[in-house]
Scaffold this motif. Structure first.
Motif, short mmCIF file in Angstrom:
data_model
loop_
_atom_site.label_atom_id
_atom_site.label_comp_id
_atom_site.label_asym_id
_atom_site.label_seq_id
_atom_site.Cartn_x
_atom_site.Cartn_y
_atom_site.Cartn_z
N HIS A 66 0.82 -1.21 0.00
CA HIS A 66 0.00 0.00 0.00
C HIS A 66 0.85 1.27 0.00
CE1 HIS A 66 -3.92 -1.88 0.27
NE2 HIS A 66 -3.46 -2.69 1.22
N LEU A 67 1.97 1.26 0.74
CA LEU A 67 2.82 2.45 0.79
C LEU A 67 3.56 2.65 -0.53
CD1 LEU A 67 4.20 2.22 4.42
CD2 LEU A 67 2.61 3.91 3.52
N HIS A 68 3.83 1.58 -1.24
CA HIS A 68 4.45 1.70 -2.56
C HIS A 68 3.50 2.39 -3.54
CE1 HIS A 68 6.80 0.84 -6.10
NE2 HIS A 68 5.86 0.05 -6.60
N LEU A 69 2.21 2.03 -3.44
CA LEU A 69 1.22 2.63 -4.33
C LEU A 69 0.90 4.07 -3.94
CD1 LEU A 69 -1.34 -0.31 -4.80
CD2 LEU A 69 0.56 0.34 -6.30
N GLN A 70 0.90 4.35 -2.63
CA GLN A 70 0.53 5.68 -2.14
C GLN A 70 1.11 5.88 -0.75
OE1 GLN A 70 -1.04 8.40 -3.35
NE2 GLN A 70 -0.70 9.38 -1.36
N PRO A 71 2.01 6.83 -0.51
CA PRO A 71 2.45 7.89 -1.43
C PRO A 71 3.66 7.51 -2.27
CG PRO A 71 3.42 8.26 0.71
CD PRO A 71 2.55 7.02 0.86
N GLY A 72 4.23 6.30 -2.05
CA GLY A 72 5.47 5.89 -2.69
C GLY A 72 6.61 5.97 -1.68
N GLU A 73 7.50 4.98 -1.74
CA GLU A 73 8.56 4.90 -0.73
C GLU A 73 9.52 6.07 -0.79
OE1 GLU A 73 9.65 2.18 -4.23
OE2 GLU A 73 7.86 2.70 -3.05
#
Length: 376
Positions: A66-73
């Motif tokens: 989920h963090l990869h999709l939003q907002p991105g690492e």
């Protein structure tokens, strides 16, 4: 690569395999056994980090997918890493994204290289490999990161489970080779579905890699609770005694008590926040639906023995009113209580293990013949 991570068993139960210990991380200690709240998108839904700390939570889980999709690492790293970005200074764990990807079902394709799927956000094609999962987690900066694994569904054929378990091991080797940060502990995950011999083989293979911690995955994917208990009882004792053992996706009283008796140390589950958003409180292991008419004029606290902010300041009647009115405050207050409830349960078990009273004191939770109760 993990000099900052040690696990110290302090006490064991004479009648079970339960143990109390301390897991040391760069951001503090975790007193085990311990429930970990889930903060999927770098937040535990509806509450602040300060409110979370007041529940007694010591370690929090976030989600790589989920963090990869939003907002991105990269955004998270630009904000100082996951701890600073979300304002949590305690230990953190990120899962690999494997479970979320495999739950996409028809939207993804599995190969030896990894998993290809279409982003549910914008339709973009994403390739998630073991190396990419580790790269994302290295960038996010949690204390504990999880190996990328293939989580077979339930039910699945034995051949399907065998293939997934073997691939999980090959992917783990790639994760180990790609992992770069000495301030992050990489945990391996034991798969094997409902087949105890496959679980035993996987556990033996993972032990040889001498990882800083081990998880039991692939449960809570549709199996009956009794089968989950059988898997955990057979698998947990096979994992190294001097390393933390983490059971993924489990968080009811009974499931945790049975797993602790088998030697498990850490748990995570979305139950406390999800139930809160549905107007449900957990009270001494029971589920209370606060829309029930009986709570409308009940001016007692949810649990008079509970030290949480909710129980110390508000009545069942008020909480029922907030739930019926769909006020956001209802979700905040119930989340505070529900997390406190599960953390306290594991804290009580820890003390009972130290006192060597666990088997007798928690006997009712170690028996599947007594069903969990729901107050509707």
């Amino acid at each position: 690569m993990t000099a900052n991570f040690t696990f110290q068993p302090l006490a064991t139960c004479s009648q079970t395999k339960a143990r109390a210990g301390i897991f040391y991380t760069p951001h503090g200690v975790v007193e085990t056994p311990r429930f970990m709240p889930v903060g999927t998108l770098a937040n535990v839904k509806t509450i602040t980090p300060d409110q979370l700390k007041q529940t007694g939570a010591q370690m929090v889980l976030s989600n790589t997918y989920h963090l990869h999709l939003q907002p991105g690492e990269r955004i998270v790293a630009g904000g100082g890493g996951l701890h600073k970005f979300m304002g949590w200074d305690g230990p953190m764990l990120t899962d690999s994204g494997g479970f979320q990807v495999f739950s996409l079902s028809e939207m993804r394709k599995i190969t030896e290289e990894g998993v290809t799927f279409r982003s549910p956000h914008d339709g973009q094609i994403i390739n998630l490999t073991p190396e990419k999962s580790i790269e994302i987690q290295n960038t996010l900066g949690a204390d504990v990161i999880m190996a990328f694994d293939e989580c077979p569904p339930y039910p699945a054929t034995r051949s399907e489970v065998e293939a997934a378990t073997a691939r999980t091991y090959r992917w783990l080797e790639r994760c180990i080779n790609f992992h770069q940060r000495p301030d992050q502990a990489l945990f391996g995950i034991v798969q094997g579905g409902v087949h105890l011999d496959l679980r035993a083989k996987a556990a033996e293979e993972l032990k040889k890699l001498d990882l800083p911690g081990y998880a039991i995955g692939g449960v809570s994917v549709g199996e009956p609770p009794e089968l989950i208990a059988q898997i955990v009882k057979a698998t947990a004792p096979l994992l190294p005694y001097n390393k933390p053992r983490y059971l993924m996706g489990v968080g009811t009283y009974r499931e945790m008590a049975i797993a602790i008796a088998a030697g498990v140390d850490l748990f995570d589950c979305v139950i406390p926040t999800r139930w809160a958003r549905h107007g449900t409180a957990m009270v001494q292991g029971e589920r209370w639906n606060l829309k029930n008419a009986k709570f409308r004029d009940d001016f007692q606290p949810l649990d008079e023995t509970c030290p949480c902010y909710t129980c110390q300041n508000f009545s069942r009647a008020y909480l029922s009113h907030l739930v019926r009115s769909q006020e956001i405050l209802a979700y905040t207050l119930l989340t505070i209580h529900n997390i406190t409830e599960l953390v306290r349960f594991t804290q009580k078990i820890r003390q009972a293990i130290i006192n060597d009273t666990f088997a007798s004191e928690f006997a009712s939770w170690l028996d599947w013949s007594t069903a969990d109760q729901v107050v509707m």
